[in-house]
Scaffold this active site. Sequence first.
Site: not given
Ligand code: 4NP
Length: 156
Positions: A8, A11
């Site tokens: 994703c 992560n």
């Molecule tokens: P994930 O969600 O891709 O499901 O882990 C996210 C977590 C953090 C961020 C973006 C998406 N971020 O921009 O920090």
Amino acid sequence: MINVLFVCLGNICRSPMAEAVFRRLVEEEGIADKFHIDSAGIGDWHVGNPPHEGTRKILEQRNISYEGMQARQVVKADWEKFDYIVAMDQQNMHDLEAIEKEVEGVKVARLMDYVEKAEEENVPDPYFTKNFDYTYHLVDKGCKALLAEIKQERGV
Ligand code: 4NP
């Protein structure tokens, strides 16, 4: 060994959830020894961090372990180590294609592509939607469908 990598953006929310849920499924079926399961993120913002508290809560409620899990970034070498690279959304697919071209023997697809008549093509990012329950619903469905397909393809 069947090597499965969930990917994703960060992560910390979706792919660690999928990693933990998929690991639980293969443990329940008594075939965990046939699998190497991991997850990674496109971005490096959360490298070394445990899953997001929303993901931890969802997993804790279901007694699914996330012990020792730490965010890491996707690397080119992952295409040499994994047979299935499972993205959460189309942006992940696009970003993965920019890191490495098509490699023979490596199937790169979205989790919801494995689900017949899926209600979503992409797993919504709960980091922004805050809806970890709906993300879990989709991840659970997707992991079950992915395992069914792998079992068929690999004769497990
Ligand atoms: P994930 O969600 O891709 O499901 O882990 C996210 C977590 C953090 C961020 C973006 C998406 N971020 O921009 O920090």
